[in-house]
Design a protein around this motif. Sequence first.
Motif, PDB file in Angstrom:
ATOM      1  N   UNK A 122      44.422  29.851  50.904  1.00 49.55           N
ATOM      2  CA  UNK A 122      44.342  31.132  50.183  1.00 49.55           C
ATOM      3  C   UNK A 122      45.743  31.533  49.731  1.00 49.55           C
ATOM      4  N   UNK A 123      46.210  30.974  48.602  1.00 56.90           N
ATOM      5  CA  UNK A 123      47.603  31.222  48.191  1.00 56.90           C
ATOM      6  C   UNK A 123      47.872  32.627  47.647  1.00 56.90           C
ATOM      7  N   UNK A 124      46.840  33.438  47.454  1.00 60.72           N
ATOM      8  CA  UNK A 124      46.993  34.876  47.219  1.00 60.72           C
ATOM      9  C   UNK A 124      46.212  35.570  48.330  1.00 60.72           C
ATOM     10  N   UNK A 125      46.856  36.500  49.037  1.00 60.86           N
ATOM     11  CA  UNK A 125      46.222  37.003  50.256  1.00 60.86           C
ATOM     12  C   UNK A 125      46.806  38.343  50.666  1.00 60.86           C
ATOM     13  N   UNK A 126      46.094  39.022  51.543  1.00 57.79           N
ATOM     14  CA  UNK A 126      46.598  40.209  52.231  1.00 57.79           C
ATOM     15  C   UNK A 126      46.795  39.849  53.695  1.00 57.79           C
ATOM     16  N   UNK A 127      47.422  40.744  54.425  1.00 57.00           N
ATOM     17  CA  UNK A 127      47.601  40.503  55.860  1.00 57.00           C
ATOM     18  C   UNK A 127      46.244  40.292  56.527  1.00 57.00           C
ATOM     19  N   UNK A 128      45.283  41.121  56.143  1.00 53.96           N
ATOM     20  CA  UNK A 128      43.970  41.046  56.788  1.00 53.96           C
ATOM     21  C   UNK A 128      43.293  39.702  56.500  1.00 53.96           C
ATOM     22  N   UNK A 180      41.621  34.625  42.645  1.00 53.98           N
ATOM     23  CA  UNK A 180      42.161  34.631  44.005  1.00 53.98           C
ATOM     24  C   UNK A 180      42.466  36.057  44.475  1.00 53.98           C
ATOM     25  N   UNK A 181      42.867  36.920  43.549  1.00 52.09           N
ATOM     26  CA  UNK A 181      43.105  38.324  43.913  1.00 52.09           C
ATOM     27  C   UNK A 181      41.806  39.014  44.299  1.00 52.09           C
ATOM     28  N   UNK A 182      40.731  38.735  43.576  1.00 48.88           N
ATOM     29  CA  UNK A 182      39.425  39.307  43.939  1.00 48.88           C
ATOM     30  C   UNK A 182      38.981  38.763  45.289  1.00 48.88           C
ATOM     31  N   UNK A 183      39.183  37.465  45.499  1.00 43.39           N
ATOM     32  CA  UNK A 183      38.807  36.855  46.785  1.00 43.39           C
ATOM     33  C   UNK A 183      39.590  37.482  47.935  1.00 43.39           C
ATOM     34  N   UNK A 184      40.839  37.881  47.660  1.00 38.84           N
ATOM     35  CA  UNK A 184      41.679  38.514  48.685  1.00 38.84           C
ATOM     36  C   UNK A 184      41.423  40.011  48.810  1.00 38.84           C
ATOM     37  N   UNK A 185      40.470  40.530  48.004  1.00 44.18           N
ATOM     38  CA  UNK A 185      40.118  41.961  47.988  1.00 44.18           C
ATOM     39  C   UNK A 185      41.284  42.834  47.552  1.00 44.18           C
ATOM     40  N   UNK A 186      42.172  42.297  46.696  1.00 47.08           N
ATOM     41  CA  UNK A 186      43.271  43.114  46.183  1.00 47.08           C
ATOM     42  C   UNK A 186      43.074  43.453  44.704  1.00 47.08           C
ATOM     43  N   UNK A 187      41.982  43.013  44.120  1.00 45.77           N
ATOM     44  CA  UNK A 187      41.639  43.331  42.732  1.00 45.77           C
ATOM     45  C   UNK A 187      40.149  43.618  42.672  1.00 45.77           C
ATOM     46  N   UNK A 188      39.767  44.589  41.834  1.00 48.33           N
ATOM     47  CA  UNK A 188      38.348  44.885  41.675  1.00 48.33           C
ATOM     48  C   UNK A 188      37.644  43.752  40.942  1.00 48.33           C
ATOM     49  N   UNK A 189      36.450  43.483  41.379  1.00 39.24           N
ATOM     50  CA  UNK A 189      35.660  42.429  40.746  1.00 39.24           C
ATOM     51  C   UNK A 189      35.148  42.903  39.387  1.00 39.24           C
ATOM     52  N   UNK A 190      34.854  41.945  38.500  1.00 39.48           N
ATOM     53  CA  UNK A 190      34.182  42.254  37.250  1.00 39.48           C
ATOM     54  C   UNK A 190      33.242  41.094  36.926  1.00 39.48           C
ATOM     55  N   UNK A 191      32.490  41.216  35.865  1.00 35.49           N
ATOM     56  CA  UNK A 191      31.456  40.210  35.590  1.00 35.49           C
ATOM     57  C   UNK A 191      32.043  38.853  35.243  1.00 35.49           C
ATOM     58  N   UNK A 192      33.203  38.831  34.596  1.00 35.47           N
ATOM     59  CA  UNK A 192      33.827  37.552  34.266  1.00 35.47           C
ATOM     60  C   UNK A 192      34.265  36.819  35.531  1.00 35.47           C
TER      61      UNK A 192
END
Length: 364
Positions: free
Chosen positions: A311-317, A77-89
Amino acid sequence: MAPVPFTPENLPLPDERINQLLFLRELIEANKKITQYQVLLQNTKLPSHLLLNPVMLNEAVQSTKIEGTQVTLDEVLEVEAHSRKNNKDVQEVLNYYNALRDGMDKLAILPISTRLFKAMHVTLMSNHVRGSNRSPGEYRSIQNYIGPEGCTLDTATYVPPQPQLVDNYMSNLENYINNPQDQFDELIRVAIIHAQFETIHPFLDGNGRIGRILIPLYLFSKKVIDYPNFFLSEALERDKHKYYRFLNDTRYRGDWNQWIQFFLEAIILQADKNIHLINNVNQLYEHDLELAQSLINSSGVKKLIDAIYQKPIFTVHTISSAADILEATCRRYLSILESNRIIFSDGKQRSKTYYYYNLLDKLR
């Protein structure tokens, strides 16, 4: 001496393979629980589509966990919210989620078929994940085998059919899915279909995940469920060694009754969990929506809360876009919700990430 490739029976299975009296109680209970779950979804105060995104992502986490990928729902959910870098897993989980959505969408124009399987497999193997170089979207043309990590063909626990037989076996499976000639209940059929797909193992990689996506798609196509949102990966992952052993017992011992009983028990377990989740989330939704509306006098509050459930993890944007609320207005609303401990943030001055733990705690 290396084990020889397995030769499955074609479907439908001979009548003597299955004794329904051995799992009649579980079959009745599983059908009852699925019906309860469907009725609950139809009458929920929380619009049922709001939970679909996080529940599907959790299914993706659980299904890839069976394959050894260790990722949490929060990380995805953090990756989906663009607050964490993606990785292969994480990408493997997102690929599963996207393949599941692709399958749902394509069911409107395609039957469950080779064309559908291959399209989902392309999505599952995309974005340079493990297995992305292993013929995505194509049935295998070489021999594969299954066993513990690092095993060889000599030490494999299961060797699927020879590659030149895959097309015929998949054609038989496709025909059984769309035109079954037996008298079994659909829950028994989906247990047989899942096991047969895993036994054929038509792809070089991703067979377990495609086979588990097939479960809700089949139940939806047969109108057992109103939407393809009944997922079994969590229940199967809980007992994954039993899952693998009982699948193998259908092959080498012909024990279909044991497998079907286990599968029905997994349905009951998952349906109970789903019913409990929906009841709890309903109460939470009513409580927190009423609280938010008492704190913020605006018609936009409901749109914001609805978006947070998606989206229970999110940014303002990300949440302002999902709720269709101006970012400045959204930021003000979120500040009020955070002050009242409805949501929490990581405290950053810029690109702050918010967490709706009340819902996350119930989904995890």
